[in-house]
Design a protein around this motif. Structure first.
Motif, PDB file in Angstrom:
ATOM      1  N   GLU A 191      33.743  48.074  53.087  1.00 33.23           N
ATOM      2  CA  GLU A 191      33.105  48.165  51.794  1.00 33.23           C
ATOM      3  C   GLU A 191      33.302  46.460  51.035  1.00 33.23           C
ATOM      4  O   GLU A 191      34.126  45.945  51.754  1.00 33.23           O
ATOM      5  N   ILE A 192      32.740  46.342  50.059  1.00 33.94           N
ATOM      6  CA  ILE A 192      33.003  45.070  49.655  1.00 33.94           C
ATOM      7  C   ILE A 192      33.831  45.261  48.065  1.00 33.94           C
ATOM      8  O   ILE A 192      33.332  46.323  47.417  1.00 33.94           O
ATOM      9  N   VAL A 193      34.901  44.533  47.882  1.00 31.66           N
ATOM     10  CA  VAL A 193      35.453  44.723  46.589  1.00 31.66           C
ATOM     11  C   VAL A 193      35.215  43.264  45.993  1.00 31.66           C
ATOM     12  O   VAL A 193      35.697  42.307  46.629  1.00 31.66           O
ATOM     13  N   TYR A 194      34.634  43.379  44.911  1.00 34.36           N
ATOM     14  CA  TYR A 194      34.407  41.883  44.172  1.00 34.36           C
ATOM     15  C   TYR A 194      35.649  41.550  43.417  1.00 34.36           C
ATOM     16  O   TYR A 194      36.195  42.361  42.565  1.00 34.36           O
ATOM     17  N   LEU A 195      36.121  40.334  43.305  1.00 35.43           N
ATOM     18  CA  LEU A 195      37.168  39.733  42.622  1.00 35.43           C
ATOM     19  C   LEU A 195      36.429  39.470  41.499  1.00 35.43           C
ATOM     20  O   LEU A 195      35.324  39.077  41.138  1.00 35.43           O
ATOM     21  N   PRO A 196      37.524  39.768  40.149  1.00 39.61           N
ATOM     22  CA  PRO A 196      36.770  39.914  38.917  1.00 39.61           C
ATOM     23  C   PRO A 196      36.554  38.453  38.277  1.00 39.61           C
ATOM     24  O   PRO A 196      35.516  38.294  37.372  1.00 39.61           O
ATOM     25  N   ASN A 197      37.530  37.460  38.623  1.00 43.35           N
ATOM     26  CA  ASN A 197      37.140  35.953  38.156  1.00 43.35           C
ATOM     27  C   ASN A 197      36.177  35.260  38.880  1.00 43.35           C
ATOM     28  O   ASN A 197      36.626  34.833  40.006  1.00 43.35           O
ATOM     29  N   GLN A 198      35.106  34.895  38.440  1.00 48.47           N
ATOM     30  CA  GLN A 198      34.244  34.017  38.967  1.00 48.47           C
ATOM     31  C   GLN A 198      35.054  32.663  39.044  1.00 48.47           C
ATOM     32  O   GLN A 198      35.770  32.067  38.355  1.00 48.47           O
ATOM     33  N   THR A 199      34.604  31.775  40.288  1.00 50.56           N
ATOM     34  CA  THR A 199      35.443  30.304  40.457  1.00 50.56           C
ATOM     35  C   THR A 199      34.651  29.553  39.155  1.00 50.56           C
ATOM     36  O   THR A 199      33.814  29.809  38.518  1.00 50.56           O
ATOM     37  N   ASN A 200      35.474  28.325  38.964  1.00 50.34           N
ATOM     38  CA  ASN A 200      34.848  27.447  38.150  1.00 50.34           C
ATOM     39  C   ASN A 200      33.561  26.845  38.616  1.00 50.34           C
ATOM     40  O   ASN A 200      32.946  25.982  37.742  1.00 50.34           O
ATOM     41  N   GLY A 201      33.515  27.090  39.822  1.00 46.37           N
ATOM     42  CA  GLY A 201      31.711  26.403  40.206  1.00 46.37           C
ATOM     43  C   GLY A 201      31.806  25.140  41.174  1.00 46.37           C
ATOM     44  O   GLY A 201      32.758  24.339  40.991  1.00 46.37           O
ATOM     45  N   TYR A 202      30.922  25.363  42.024  1.00 49.48           N
ATOM     46  CA  TYR A 202      30.634  24.198  42.770  1.00 49.48           C
ATOM     47  C   TYR A 202      29.641  23.547  42.021  1.00 49.48           C
ATOM     48  O   TYR A 202      28.237  23.520  42.156  1.00 49.48           O
ATOM     49  N   PRO A 232      24.168  26.501  46.698  1.00 51.56           N
ATOM     50  CA  PRO A 232      23.903  27.076  45.198  1.00 51.56           C
ATOM     51  C   PRO A 232      25.025  26.515  44.306  1.00 51.56           C
ATOM     52  O   PRO A 232      26.261  26.395  44.865  1.00 51.56           O
ATOM     53  N   ARG A 233      24.667  25.974  43.148  1.00 52.08           N
ATOM     54  CA  ARG A 233      25.661  25.380  42.239  1.00 52.08           C
ATOM     55  C   ARG A 233      26.340  26.441  41.415  1.00 52.08           C
ATOM     56  O   ARG A 233      25.475  27.718  41.290  1.00 52.08           O
ATOM     57  N   GLY A 234      27.212  26.056  40.691  1.00 51.41           N
ATOM     58  CA  GLY A 234      27.774  27.043  39.609  1.00 51.41           C
ATOM     59  C   GLY A 234      28.756  28.252  40.110  1.00 51.41           C
ATOM     60  O   GLY A 234      29.387  27.896  41.303  1.00 51.41           O
ATOM     61  N   PRO A 235      29.297  28.864  39.392  1.00 50.74           N
ATOM     62  CA  PRO A 235      30.505  30.086  39.595  1.00 50.74           C
ATOM     63  C   PRO A 235      30.139  30.717  40.666  1.00 50.74           C
ATOM     64  O   PRO A 235      28.772  31.214  40.725  1.00 50.74           O
ATOM     65  N   VAL A 236      31.263  31.274  41.362  1.00 50.98           N
ATOM     66  CA  VAL A 236      30.694  32.015  42.664  1.00 50.98           C
ATOM     67  C   VAL A 236      31.727  33.473  42.309  1.00 50.98           C
ATOM     68  O   VAL A 236      32.873  33.303  41.831  1.00 50.98           O
ATOM     69  N   THR A 237      31.231  34.591  42.271  1.00 52.08           N
ATOM     70  CA  THR A 237      32.055  35.834  42.568  1.00 52.08           C
ATOM     71  C   THR A 237      32.560  35.927  44.130  1.00 52.08           C
ATOM     72  O   THR A 237      31.661  36.171  44.868  1.00 52.08           O
ATOM     73  N   ILE A 238      33.779  36.007  44.195  1.00 46.35           N
ATOM     74  CA  ILE A 238      34.271  36.167  45.674  1.00 46.35           C
ATOM     75  C   ILE A 238      34.084  37.694  46.047  1.00 46.35           C
ATOM     76  O   ILE A 238      34.792  38.236  45.704  1.00 46.35           O
ATOM     77  N   PRO A 239      33.578  37.679  46.975  1.00 43.42           N
ATOM     78  CA  PRO A 239      33.652  39.235  47.698  1.00 43.42           C
ATOM     79  C   PRO A 239      34.723  39.457  48.802  1.00 43.42           C
ATOM     80  O   PRO A 239      35.114  38.377  49.693  1.00 43.42           O
ATOM     81  N   VAL A 240      35.525  40.722  48.839  1.00 42.95           N
ATOM     82  CA  VAL A 240      36.604  40.762  49.464  1.00 42.95           C
ATOM     83  C   VAL A 240      35.935  41.948  50.540  1.00 42.95           C
ATOM     84  O   VAL A 240      35.635  42.890  50.247  1.00 42.95           O
ATOM     85  N   LEU A 241      36.021  41.548  51.718  1.00 46.69           N
ATOM     86  CA  LEU A 241      35.555  42.612  52.811  1.00 46.69           C
ATOM     87  C   LEU A 241      37.014  43.606  53.121  1.00 46.69           C
ATOM     88  O   LEU A 241      38.084  43.109  53.699  1.00 46.69           O
ATOM     89  N   ARG A 242      36.649  44.888  52.823  1.00 52.16           N
ATOM     90  CA  ARG A 242      37.864  45.863  53.036  1.00 52.16           C
ATOM     91  C   ARG A 242      37.330  46.625  54.020  1.00 52.16           C
ATOM     92  O   ARG A 242      36.244  47.289  54.111  1.00 52.16           O
ATOM     93  N   ILE A 243      38.297  46.673  55.121  1.00 55.13           N
ATOM     94  CA  ILE A 243      38.158  47.515  56.108  1.00 55.13           C
ATOM     95  C   ILE A 243      39.324  48.371  56.542  1.00 55.13           C
ATOM     96  O   ILE A 243      40.316  48.208  56.634  1.00 55.13           O
ATOM     97  N   GLY A 244      38.747  49.813  56.606  1.00 55.53           N
ATOM     98  CA  GLY A 244      39.881  50.786  56.759  1.00 55.53           C
ATOM     99  C   GLY A 244      39.304  52.199  57.007  1.00 55.53           C
ATOM    100  O   GLY A 244      38.206  52.453  56.168  1.00 55.53           O
ATOM    101  N   LYS A 245      39.576  53.078  57.479  1.00 52.82           N
ATOM    102  CA  LYS A 245      38.864  54.335  57.799  1.00 52.82           C
ATOM    103  C   LYS A 245      39.311  55.346  56.484  1.00 52.82           C
ATOM    104  O   LYS A 245      38.728  55.746  55.991  1.00 52.82           O
ATOM    105  N   HIS A 246      40.698  54.904  56.017  1.00 55.15           N
ATOM    106  CA  HIS A 246      40.966  55.746  54.957  1.00 55.15           C
ATOM    107  C   HIS A 246      41.338  54.753  53.832  1.00 55.15           C
ATOM    108  O   HIS A 246      42.732  54.245  53.586  1.00 55.15           O
TER     109      HIS A 246
END
Ligand code: ZN
Length: 826
Positions: free
Chosen positions: A278-289, A415-429
């Motif tokens: 699943e994806i966990v989105y990190l809450p703080n957007q970056t300051n952007g490219y 793409p310019r501007g702030p980015v939301t970083i996705p965390v790829l979470r892998i695990g059966k449980h």
């Protein structure tokens, strides 16, 4: 307290000094939090205490066999003489007596040591030649003696300390000899290199190329210390990697990946394998490219004006033009007028009709009269701006320079501007009950291989889950969080504009360093922005200069990228392991990673159990790296990062280990590989050619071999999560009557930390912790001179306590370990 000190004297006083800082102990030491660690897996060393070189004579070969069989180290320089065999023994005073009892003749004064001409190879210094009394405390200890092979070539790495290493006049020299296998004599004397860091003597160390594996080494100091040690194997017996399992799929990544590609693949994996990912989105957007549009105009030096748009370049800043206009006439005031995005500064004229606006005045006018188009405008660098501004040839377009693509940049718009970083979470449980592992790649933008290595590791998990038993074991028993790039803004800048970008894109600079010529130097070093052992706390290795490569930021956790990491480990408190993946260098690190330069005061050293667990894990991880194509991360590049590399104030590992008890590794993937064709090591780079010589530096080969290591880290975590077995420990020698003073130490059957008392009280978590003699060395030796009872318990890296003893409350069973060393002084 007094009493204990009188009865037990530590042989290695430096350990006490180093131990002072450890009194509060890191979070990792709390077994109730299941975070304590422990271990072994170190060089097996012997004869380290106050051994001396003593000339001896044996009656003949029978006696030689008997003495060698009894374990004496007398294999150096044996020579036949008419009446027997002469040689030298490396022995303690007690052993001299035992040798005599066996009939060995000790030549000369057996309480003194004199340099023989033979042993004096290359060592200068008259003091070394004098006879030392038996009580002389000059001691040499071997911290590591490791043998490894790579691509058909053998190497010996040695680290040894002298208690007089800090001595400046004369500097103590150390000489290393090795044998060429069992029952061969010592030889090949070489002078070792003295390693001094931040004014402190660390140890002597060298890496030597050798053709035959030595069995033992001998190190002698120019002040009379001598010791021998047995050589250990380093990464020589690693089991085959998972990639050799039948049907195992690997080699998924076929080139470098910019952040958009990494994140889109992470999301695709989560869609394709919804049962385990699943994806966990990190809450703080970056300051952007993104950057403000800028120009430096109006002249040079004191006449130059630095102009920055209020809007980001891609949000209109790049459309702004600024023109400095020379109007005809005299006695004209400075003014600015705006039409659309065009700003015209009408320069002032004096009574004689000459231009009269200074840079400071023009900068002020731009800020106040540009109708909000320009919000930052100032003289150049540290100039006062006293020069008279010159008119421009026409309108000057401001630019964020992000459309200036570097040669070789990937196709397409970024793409310019702030980015939301996705965390790829892998695990059966993914319920918080399995040990979590955080893989955090590319804090540093130009480090491209960490991202591909991490992605390859993720691909292997999801593709082999259904077909490979060991992969299933990982996915079923761990909860892995991949941050494939933790610096997407900087990484885009590295891919598309400036390949050497290290930091993020946040410009915290004051006017003096905010002009566009500095744009490649802005940004915060994300691995200096954390809270423990930080530059703000006075630790070394983080800079307060915003254009430095190691700029620590205006405050701790100033950056969204570092805030996110703290958010993640607080939200998912099952995260017990973390790997901060960097390149390049071929290094594997843990704590301590920072020190205060004055006095070289490091963050607290991990308890011996954690240290041993780190070493054990490191050899597993690096063994799997080696299994791919024989790349060896050498032992000199493994350990506390401030011990083997440098102090990095405010790095993420210190924060996660000391605040949360997470085993926090730092990894420099890539780096040197041995080239048998030249006999030299070929150095690595941040962006090596992707498909190079498969045996040399290549992004593809590094990705594959280091993905092996990350996969092994998952197995370390899975094993840790399943570890419900109590450790065992013993005092060596143990309970018994001894005729005189005796040297004792603790041994454990697995990485474990020991808490002990010597005053008869029950041991608790507040009791003294069994420590290393010195950092990177085995456990300390107690010199017991009066009858002493040791009470203790051990805690393993998973928090299991020996015999299930409960040190936190008054356990009526008193189920701790105890042993009495009875000293009979007759
Ligand atoms: Zn880095």
């Amino acid at each position: 307290m007094r009493r204990r000190q009188r009865r037990i004297a530590l042989l290695a006083l430096p350990a006490l000094v180093a131990g002072v800082l450890v009194t509060t102990g890191p979070a990792g030491a709390d077994p109730t939090g299941s975070t304590a660690a422990a271990g072994s897996g170190r060089s097996q060393l012997e004869n380290q205490e106050q051994a001396r070189l003593v000339p001896i004579k044996l009656a003949g070969a029978d006696m030689l066999d008997k003495v060698v069989a009894a374990g004496f180290d007398i294999e150096h320089g044996l020579k036949r003489v008419p009446t027997g065999i002469e040689g030298e023994a490396v022995v303690t005073a007690e052993q001299v007596a035992e040798l005599k009892a066996m009939g060995v003749e000790v030549l000369g004064d057996d309480v003194a040591f004199e340099w023989s001409d033979e042993a004096d190879g290359g060592i200068q210094g008259a003091a070394a030649r004098t006879v030392q009394p038996a009580s002389h405390e000059a001691t040499v200890r071997i911290a590591r003696a490791d043998w490894f092979t790579t691509k058909g070539q053998g190497f010996l790495y040695v680290e040894a300390r002298t208690t007089e290493g800090q001595q400046a006049d004369p500097i103590v020299e150390m000489q290393l000899e090795n044998d060429s296998g069992k029952r061969t004599s010592f030889g090949f004397a070489r002078t070792m290199s003295r390693f001094v860091d931040s004014g402190q003597y660390m140890f002597h160390r060298n890496l030597f190329k050798l053709d035959a594996r030595p069995n033992q080494i001998r190190v002698t100091s120019s002040t009379g210390g001598v010791t021998t040690g047995v050589v250990s194997d380093w990464l020589e017996d690693a089991p085959p990697p998972l990639t050799e399992n039948r049907g195992y799929k690997s080699d998924f990544v076929d080139g470098y990946r910019h952040p958009q590609q990494l994140y889109s693949r992470a999301k695709e994996i989560a869609r394709q394998y919804p049962d385990i990912a699943e994806i966990v989105y990190l809450p703080n957007q970056t300051n952007g490219y993104q950057r403000k549009a800028q120009a430096t105009i109006g002249g040079t030096g004191q006449a130059a004006v630095v102009v920055s748009s209020a809007a980001w370049g891609h949000e209109g800043g790049n459309d702004v033009t600024v023109e400095f206009v020379d109007r005809p006439g005299a006695d004209l005031p400075l003014a600015a007028e705006v039409a659309g995005k065009a700003v015209r500064v009408l320069l002032a004229k004096d009574a004689s009709g000459a231009l009269a606006s200074t840079a400071t005045e023009v900068a002020d006018a731009l800020r106040t009269q540009s109708q909000g188009l320009i919000d930052r405008s100032h003289p150049y660098r540290t100039n006062a701006g006293t020069g008279i501004v010159a008119p421009t040839a026409g309108p000057v377009a401001l630019t964020d320079s992000l459309d200036q693509k570097r040669v070789g940049a990937p196709e397409g718009e970024v793409p310019r501007g702030p980015v939301t970083i996705p965390v790829l979470r892998i695990g059966k449980h993914r319920d918080g009950k399995k040990p979590g592992v955080l893989i955090q790649a590319q804090d540093h933008a130009r480090e491209w291989v960490p991202a591909t290595t991490s992605l390859e590791s993720a691909e292997r998990l999801v593709h082999n889950y259904r077909s490979d038993r060991e992969t299933k074991n990982i996915v079923d028993n761990t909860d892995v969080f991949f941050i494939l790039s933790n610096n997407p803004d900087g990484a885009n800048y590295s891919f598309y504009n400036f390949a050497s970008q290290r930091k993020n894109m946040t410009n915290h600079c004051p006017d003096a360093t905010a002009d566009p010529a500095q744009r490649n130097s802005w940004g915060v070093d994300l691995n200096r922005n954390y809270r423990v052992g930080s530059g703000h706390d006075g630790y070394a290795g983080g800079s307060t200069n915003c254009v430095s490569g190691t700029y620590q930021g205006p405050e701790e956790l100033s950056e969204p990228e570092s805030k996110n990491i703290i958010w993640l480990v607080e939200k998912y408190s099952n995260i017990k392991f973390m790997m901060s993946v960097h390149s390049n260098g071929g290094q594997l690190f843990w704590q301590p990673g920072a020190y205060i330069a004055d006095g070289r005061i490091t963050t607290p050293r991990p308890p011996l159990g954690d240290e041993a667990f780190y070493w054990q894990s490191a050899s597993r991880i690096l063994g799997q790296v080696k299994a791919h194509r024989e790349t060896v991360v050498t032992p000199e590049n493994v350990g506390g990062s401030s011990d083997v590399l440098y102090s990095s104030a405010g790095n993420v590992r210190e924060d996660l280990y000391y605040t949360y008890g997470i085993y926090a590794f730092g990894w420099e993937v890539g780096g040197s590989v041995y080239n048998p064709a030249t006999g030299n090591w070929q150095g690595g780079s941040f962006q090596p050619v992707w498909e190079g010589d498969p045996n040399l530096v290549s992004g593809h080969a590094e990705t594959m071999e280091y993905a092996n290591g990350i996969t092994e880290m998952f197995r370390v975590a899975a094993d840790w999560g399943k570890d419900k077995k109590d450790p065992t420990s013993k005092l060596v020698p143990g309970n018994g009557k001894y005729r005189g003073p005796v040297d004792v130490r603790f041994e454990t059957n697995e990485p474990a930390t020991i808490y002990y008392t010597t005053d008869g009280s029950r041991p608790t978590l507040q009791s003294p912790r069994y420590a290393a003699t010195e950092f990177r060395e085995p456990g300390q030796v107690f010199h017991v001179t009066e009858t002493t009872t040791f009470n203790w318990f051990s805690v393993d890296s998973a928090g299991n306590i020996e015999k299930n003893y409960d040190p936190t409350k008054n356990d009526k069973r008193n189920n701790y370990r105890t042993a009495t060393i009875k000293i009979d002084k007759r």
